[in-house]
Scaffold this motif. Structure first.
Motif, PDB file in Angstrom:
ATOM      1  N   GLN A   1     -12.784  54.938  42.983  1.00  0.00           N
ATOM      2  CA  GLN A   1     -13.097  54.866  41.558  1.00  0.00           C
ATOM      3  C   GLN A   1     -11.956  54.162  40.832  1.00  0.00           C
ATOM      4  O   GLN A   1     -10.783  54.474  41.024  1.00  0.00           O
ATOM      5  CB  GLN A   1     -13.292  56.262  40.983  1.00  0.00           C
TER       6      GLN A   1
ATOM      7  N   ALA B   1     -15.040  49.791  40.069  1.00  0.00           N
ATOM      8  CA  ALA B   1     -15.957  50.850  40.473  1.00  0.00           C
ATOM      9  C   ALA B   1     -15.893  51.994  39.467  1.00  0.00           C
ATOM     10  O   ALA B   1     -14.817  52.512  39.161  1.00  0.00           O
ATOM     11  CB  ALA B   1     -15.604  51.342  41.870  1.00  0.00           C
ATOM     12  N   SER B   2     -17.025  52.386  38.955  1.00  0.00           N
ATOM     13  CA  SER B   2     -17.079  53.517  38.020  1.00  0.00           C
ATOM     14  C   SER B   2     -17.138  54.850  38.756  1.00  0.00           C
ATOM     15  O   SER B   2     -17.020  55.907  38.141  1.00  0.00           O
ATOM     16  CB  SER B   2     -18.292  53.378  37.092  1.00  0.00           C
ATOM     17  N   GLN B   3     -17.313  54.783  40.083  1.00  0.00           N
ATOM     18  CA  GLN B   3     -17.287  55.964  40.947  1.00  0.00           C
ATOM     19  C   GLN B   3     -16.937  55.480  42.351  1.00  0.00           C
ATOM     20  O   GLN B   3     -16.957  54.273  42.615  1.00  0.00           O
ATOM     21  CB  GLN B   3     -18.651  56.646  40.944  1.00  0.00           C
TER      22      GLN B   3
ATOM     23  N   ILE C   1     -17.255  54.336  46.060  1.00  0.00           N
ATOM     24  CA  ILE C   1     -18.349  53.632  46.727  1.00  0.00           C
ATOM     25  C   ILE C   1     -18.082  53.620  48.232  1.00  0.00           C
ATOM     26  O   ILE C   1     -16.991  53.255  48.678  1.00  0.00           O
ATOM     27  CB  ILE C   1     -18.477  52.190  46.190  1.00  0.00           C
TER      28      ILE C   1
ATOM     29  N   GLU D   1     -22.936  50.907  50.948  1.00  0.00           N
ATOM     30  CA  GLU D   1     -23.608  51.325  49.718  1.00  0.00           C
ATOM     31  C   GLU D   1     -23.912  50.118  48.836  1.00  0.00           C
ATOM     32  O   GLU D   1     -23.180  49.123  48.817  1.00  0.00           O
ATOM     33  CB  GLU D   1     -22.729  52.328  48.970  1.00  0.00           C
TER      34      GLU D   1
ATOM     35  N   VAL E   1     -23.852  48.005  45.674  1.00  0.00           N
ATOM     36  CA  VAL E   1     -22.855  47.830  44.615  1.00  0.00           C
ATOM     37  C   VAL E   1     -23.519  47.087  43.468  1.00  0.00           C
ATOM     38  O   VAL E   1     -23.832  45.897  43.575  1.00  0.00           O
ATOM     39  CB  VAL E   1     -21.628  47.052  45.135  1.00  0.00           C
TER      40      VAL E   1
ATOM     41  N   HIS F   1     -25.117  50.532  38.528  1.00  0.00           N
ATOM     42  CA  HIS F   1     -25.027  51.995  38.514  1.00  0.00           C
ATOM     43  C   HIS F   1     -23.644  52.493  38.919  1.00  0.00           C
ATOM     44  O   HIS F   1     -23.301  53.652  38.644  1.00  0.00           O
ATOM     45  CB  HIS F   1     -26.085  52.598  39.448  1.00  0.00           C
ATOM     46  N   ASN F   2     -22.837  51.637  39.554  1.00  0.00           N
ATOM     47  CA  ASN F   2     -21.501  52.083  39.980  1.00  0.00           C
ATOM     48  C   ASN F   2     -20.396  51.063  39.723  1.00  0.00           C
ATOM     49  O   ASN F   2     -19.319  51.143  40.301  1.00  0.00           O
ATOM     50  CB  ASN F   2     -21.514  52.495  41.467  1.00  0.00           C
TER      51      ASN F   2
END
Length: 505
Positions: A56, A70-72, A74, A78, A80, A83-84
């Motif tokens: 994150q 990255a907002s969370q 990863i 996954e 990318v 949403h993240n």
């Protein structure tokens, strides 16, 4: 066909070239140490997949540059996307001039083309008659004149039409009740069109009571060919249709003497634009246009990159290519003035990409911009133009205009481009007042929309080498310059849009 592509060795994501599904295994020489990746979610074509754990707050790297963070956390494998991932862009930036040496050359020679040579030295790739209203009130009159004129010359055209590429109305909704800079912008763009070299003749039609007065229009028009340009105020003639047709017939008689003459492809000015972009735009079509731009410039020609908001996040690359500190400062001003335009209306400068872009795999504005600026190639930036300003220097120019497709195409034509090269991943039928060549980023679009798309750059990911594709593209551009019609011309899609309430100092 390959399933994935990794653009830069430093990237922490790869791009899916076909839809991948949960549980799919990815093995590729592009991945480090024979790494095998298991896909965790469905990944549409053009979208990104993590190839290493991303914490994150850690940057997402694509094209070798950050496209956001990255907002969370990863995981490897996954999806990318929006949403993240969040943009890194803020508001106004300060920049330092850090030039990078640019040495371009081309093993491909300049090509012969057949051009119309104008009295002032300009060249055109079409010999068209344009009807330009100064105000929207006469759009209907102008269309009636166009139709009557076509009926008058129908038999003549059947016998010999080699010199004539049609009569077209450049309609628009402006010219009445405009003031200040807004009024001046309309007048400037229309004046640019009067002097465009693709027009072998022009009839300018006014009403008589509008703000965009024909007397002031002519006074500030500058030099023009008096044999090929006529002016008419509709309120001052008894039968405006009859008088308009008379003027067009006079111009037409002059145009009948015009014939194409041999010239070089490098004599042309090419606008570079994109619309309906997707995750392959920065991998196929835009790099192809960058190669073409470098090829043209290496042979002494000119290309023009515009859509300033789609430079945000990649502007430092363009700034590093500026030929000197003066051009660097002009580029900084162009970028920051556009940011101020958004801020004036309390809009975020990064409210982009569009829903269609996101569906195609573009996540942030940096992601979009790094792909968009591929169209500029590796040439030096030699000048920066204001909206409505005409080209003065050969080489790579930057032009201030928004990301709106129609306005950007009109700005490129107003600057003097005889042709616009328009890459698209989602597809668009749009066309401007000059031939607007559609280059698809993927072969699926090219096959589905043959009546929209002129060239398939998706061949790049299907195994066609860039040099071979570039040769194919140059061959097409030569054909189009010689008179072959683009899809937008065949479909009779021609629009002129003018930027309203534009950037101010």
């Amino acid at each position: 066909m390959k399933k994935i592509i990794k653009i830069n060795g430093n990237d922490n994501v790869i791009i899916a070239l076909e839809t991948l599904y949960p549980g799919d295994k990815i093995n590729s020489e592009l991945l480090k140490d024979n790494q095998q990746i298991t896909v965790l979610q469905e990944i549409p074509s053009g979208h990104k997949i993590a190839i290493k754990p991303i914490l994150q707050g850690e940057n997402i790297i694509k094209y070798g540059f950050p496209i956001g963070h990255a907002s969370q956390a990863i995981q490897v494998g996954e999806h990318v996307h929006t949403h993240n991932v969040k943009t890194n862009l803020g508001e106004l930036d300060e920049y330092e001039y850090e030039p990078v040496a640019s040495h371009i050359s081309s093993s491909l020679p300049d090509r012969d083309v057949n051009l119309y040579r104008r009295k002032n030295g300009d060249v055109g790739i079409r010999n068209e008659l344009w009807i330009i209203p100064t105000v929207s009130c006469v759009n209907g009159i102008a269309e009636q004149i166009r139709k009557r004129f076509l009926s008058e010359i129908a038999k003549d055209i059947e016998l010999d039409h080699a010199f004539f590429d049609g009569v077209h109305l450049l309609s628009h909704p402006y010219g009445c009740s405009q003031l200040g800079a807004d009024h001046q912008t309309t007048k400037t763009i229309l004046q640019d069109m009067v002097k465009h070299p693709n027009a072998g003749g022009v009839l300018v039609i006014g009403l008589g009571c509008e703000n965009n007065q024909l007397s002031a229009f002519k006074e500030s028009l500058g030099e023009y060919d008096h044999e090929r340009v006529r002016f008419m105020i509709s309120q001052e003639v008894e039968d405006e249709i009859q008088q308009g047709v008379k003027y067009l017939l006079e111009i037409y008689q002059v145009m009948k003497l015009d014939r194409r003459q041999t010239g070089k492809l490098s004599e042309l000015k090419f606008g570079l634009e994109c619309g309906g972009s997707d995750g392959l735009s920065g991998i196929t079509a835009n790099p192809l246009l960058g190669k073409f731009s470098d090829y043209v410039i290496a042979n002494g020609g000119t290309s023009v990159l515009t859509e300033v908001p789609e430079m945000f996040g990649a502007e430092t690359i363009l700034m590093s290519h500026c030929i000197n500190s003066q051009i660097f400062e002009k580029t900084v001003n162009m970028v920051n003035n556009f940011k101020k335009y958004f801020m004036t209306y309390n809009q975020p400068i990064y409210e982009n990409p569009s829903p269609g872009n996101k569906a195609g795999g573009i996540t942030t504005l940096e992601d979009k911009s790094l792909g968009c600026t591929q169209k500029a190639g590796n040439s030096n930036v030699i000048d920066v133009l204001e909206y409505g300003e005409r080209l003065k220097k050969s080489g790579l120019n930057l032009l201030s205009a928004p990301g709106n497709d129609a306005v950007a195409t009109g700005a490129l034509a107003a600057a003097g481009c005889q042709m616009v090269l328009f890459s698209t991943g989602r597809g668009t039928p749009y066309g401007g007042v000059v031939p607007t060549v559609k280059i698809s980023t993927n072969s699926t679009l090219a096959q589905k929309k043959k009546h929209w798309i002129d060239f398939d750059a998706g061949q790049l990911v299907n195994g066609t080498p860039m040099e071979k594709l570039l040769e194919q593209f140059i061959h097409l551009i030569v054909q189009l310059a010689n008179g072959k019609q683009t899809c937008n011309e065949l479909n009779e899609f021609r629009d002129l849009s003018i930027f309203k309430n534009g950037v101010t100092e």
